[in-house]
Design a protein around this motif. Structure first.
Motif, mmCIF file in Angstrom:
data_model
loop_
_atom_site.group_PDB
_atom_site.id
_atom_site.type_symbol
_atom_site.label_atom_id
_atom_site.label_comp_id
_atom_site.label_asym_id
_atom_site.label_seq_id
_atom_site.Cartn_x
_atom_site.Cartn_y
_atom_site.Cartn_z
ATOM 1 N N SER A 128 0.832 -1.202 0.000
ATOM 2 C CA SER A 128 0.000 0.000 0.000
ATOM 3 C C SER A 128 0.870 1.256 0.000
ATOM 4 O O SER A 128 0.585 2.229 -0.713
ATOM 5 N N ALA A 129 1.958 1.228 0.794
ATOM 6 C CA ALA A 129 2.861 2.374 0.857
ATOM 7 C C ALA A 129 3.539 2.609 -0.481
ATOM 8 O O ALA A 129 3.717 3.763 -0.914
ATOM 9 N N LEU A 130 3.920 1.531 -1.166
ATOM 10 C CA LEU A 130 4.557 1.671 -2.474
ATOM 11 C C LEU A 130 3.597 2.254 -3.501
ATOM 12 O O LEU A 130 3.990 3.076 -4.340
ATOM 13 N N LYS A 131 2.342 1.874 -3.433
ATOM 14 C CA LYS A 131 1.347 2.446 -4.341
ATOM 15 C C LYS A 131 1.205 3.951 -4.103
ATOM 16 O O LYS A 131 1.061 4.732 -5.047
ATOM 17 N N ARG A 132 1.271 4.353 -2.841
ATOM 18 C CA ARG A 132 1.183 5.784 -2.529
ATOM 19 C C ARG A 132 2.406 6.529 -3.043
ATOM 20 O O ARG A 132 2.299 7.676 -3.514
ATOM 21 N N LEU A 133 3.565 5.892 -2.977
ATOM 22 C CA LEU A 133 4.773 6.523 -3.496
ATOM 23 C C LEU A 133 4.691 6.694 -5.012
ATOM 24 O O LEU A 133 5.082 7.731 -5.554
ATOM 25 N N ILE A 134 4.197 5.674 -5.692
ATOM 26 C CA ILE A 134 4.044 5.772 -7.144
ATOM 27 C C ILE A 134 3.058 6.880 -7.500
ATOM 28 O O ILE A 134 3.262 7.655 -8.442
ATOM 29 N N ALA A 135 1.973 6.968 -6.718
ATOM 30 C CA ALA A 135 0.986 8.025 -6.952
ATOM 31 C C ALA A 135 1.596 9.411 -6.733
ATOM 32 O O ALA A 135 1.145 10.398 -7.336
ATOM 33 N N ALA A 136 2.633 9.486 -5.879
ATOM 34 C CA ALA A 136 3.330 10.747 -5.634
ATOM 35 C C ALA A 136 4.360 11.045 -6.713
ATOM 36 O O ALA A 136 5.110 12.023 -6.606
ATOM 37 N N LYS A 137 4.418 10.183 -7.747
ATOM 38 C CA LYS A 137 5.278 10.379 -8.921
ATOM 39 C C LYS A 137 6.766 10.370 -8.581
ATOM 40 O O LYS A 137 7.550 11.198 -9.070
ATOM 41 N N VAL A 138 7.153 9.419 -7.712
ATOM 42 C CA VAL A 138 8.579 9.271 -7.438
ATOM 43 C C VAL A 138 9.266 8.602 -8.629
ATOM 44 O O VAL A 138 8.638 7.874 -9.389
ATOM 45 N N THR A 139 10.553 8.873 -8.784
ATOM 46 C CA THR A 139 11.313 8.304 -9.896
ATOM 47 C C THR A 139 12.272 7.204 -9.463
ATOM 48 O O THR A 139 12.850 6.514 -10.303
ATOM 49 N N SER A 140 12.462 7.034 -8.164
ATOM 50 C CA SER A 140 13.240 5.928 -7.617
ATOM 51 C C SER A 140 12.821 5.742 -6.160
ATOM 52 O O SER A 140 12.221 6.635 -5.560
ATOM 53 N N ILE A 141 13.131 4.571 -5.606
ATOM 54 C CA ILE A 141 12.672 4.250 -4.249
ATOM 55 C C ILE A 141 13.830 3.687 -3.421
ATOM 56 O O ILE A 141 14.610 2.857 -3.899
ATOM 57 N N VAL A 142 13.902 4.143 -2.174
ATOM 58 C CA VAL A 142 14.897 3.653 -1.217
ATOM 59 C C VAL A 142 14.175 2.946 -0.076
ATOM 60 O O VAL A 142 13.261 3.509 0.537
ATOM 61 N N SER A 143 14.583 1.720 0.213
ATOM 62 C CA SER A 143 14.129 1.003 1.402
ATOM 63 C C SER A 143 15.064 1.405 2.540
ATOM 64 O O SER A 143 16.279 1.193 2.465
ATOM 65 N N PHE A 144 14.493 1.970 3.614
ATOM 66 C CA PHE A 144 15.300 2.676 4.607
ATOM 67 C C PHE A 144 14.906 2.259 6.021
ATOM 68 O O PHE A 144 13.721 2.089 6.325
#
Length: 220
Positions: free
Chosen positions: A37-53
Motif C-alpha cells: 500500500s505504501a509503495l502504491k502511494r509513493l508511485i501516486a506521488a510520482k517518485v522516480t526511484s525508491i529507497v528502502s530505509f
C-alpha cells in the motif's frame, strides 16, 4: 529534479528519512500488505526511484549493531534483485565503513539467534529485513530504480523478546498497550527488551549521524 520515494517500517525511521530530502516518505508498519500500500502511494506521488530505509537484523556474526548497510543484492525466495549502482553511490556506497553484500528478505520477524545464524549459513546474506524484498520486486515490475539503506539493529547473536512480533501497528507506530500486556504476562522479557533497546539506540544514532553528514539527494 528527480523525486525520491522512501519506504520505512516505523515512524521513528521516517523521522530519520526526512533528512533524505527531497523525498516522499511512507511507512509500511512492517507488514507485506502495508508495504504494498505504501509503495502504491509513493508511485501516486510520482517518485522516480525508491529507497528502502531503516533497521535490519544482522545475520553475519561479524556484523555488530550500528553497522550501516548498502546491499547491492536483495535475495527474495531464491531470486536476486540488483539495487541501482548510481543510487547506491549517491547514498554513500563508496565509504569504507559501509557494509555491502546481499540482504535477505523475510516475511516475518526472526527472533531467535539460532535461526539467524542458520539463515546466514544457508544464504550467505549479511542481514535481513521485511520491506526491501517487496521494494525490489515492486520496482522491477514498474521499472523503477531502487536501493537499500539500512542499519543493523539486532546482531546475529541477539535473541528478541516475543513482544517484538507485536510491537508495530499498520501505520508504523508502536503498540504500547499490547507491549505492556505482553510484559505483564511474561515479565521475563524485560531483560531482552532492555538489551534490544540499547542496540536500537546505537543503531538509531549511527543512522542519524550518517544521514546528517550531508543532504544526500541534493543533486539527484
Amino acid at each position: 529534479m528527480q523525486r525520491i520515494g522512501v519506504l520505512v517500517g516505523m515512524q521513528s525511521e521516517a523521522k530519520l528519512a526526512r533528512h533524505l530530502y527531497p523525498a516522499a516518505i511512507e511507512a509500511s508498519g512492517a507488514t507485506k500488505e502495508g508495504a504494498k500500500s505504501a509503495l502504491k502511494r509513493l508511485i501516486a506521488a510520482k517518485v522516480t526511484s525508491i529507497v528502502s530505509f531503516g533497521f535490519a537484523a544482522g545475520l553475519d556474526p561479524l556484523i555488530k549493531a550500528g553497522t550501516i548497510l548498502l546491499p547491492n543484492v536483495i535475495h527474495v525466495r531464491g531470486k536476486d534483485y540488483v539495487s541501482d549502482p548510481a543510487l547506491r553511490l549517491k547514498l554513500g556506497a563508496e565509504k569504507s565503513r559501509i557494509k555491502v553484500g546481499a540482504l535477505l528478505h523475510s516475511d516475518e520477524i526472526i527472533t531467535a539467534s539460532a535461526e539467524k545464524q542458520k539463515l546466514f549459513v544457508q544464504t550467505g546474506c549479511v542481514a535481513l529485513d521485511m520491506e526491501s524484498g517487496i521494494v525490489a520486486q515492486y520496482c522491477e515490475d514498474h521499472k523503477i530504480p531502487f536501493a537499500v539503506l539500512r542499519v543493523v539493529c539486532d546482531s546475529a547473536a541477539r535473541d528478541l523478546p516475543p513482544l517484538a512480533c507485536l510491537a508495530l501497528s499498520h501505520d508504523g507506530n508502536l503498540k504500547i498497550s499490547q507491549m505492556a500486556k505482553s510484559l505483564l504476562v511474561n515479565p521475563a522479557q524485560i531483560s531482552g527488551l532492555i538489551k534490544l533497546g540499547v542496540d536500537a539506540g546505537l543503531a538509531y544514532r549511527q543512522l542519524n549521524n550518517f544521514v546528517h553528514q550531508k543532504n544526500m539527494f541534493e543533486s539527484v
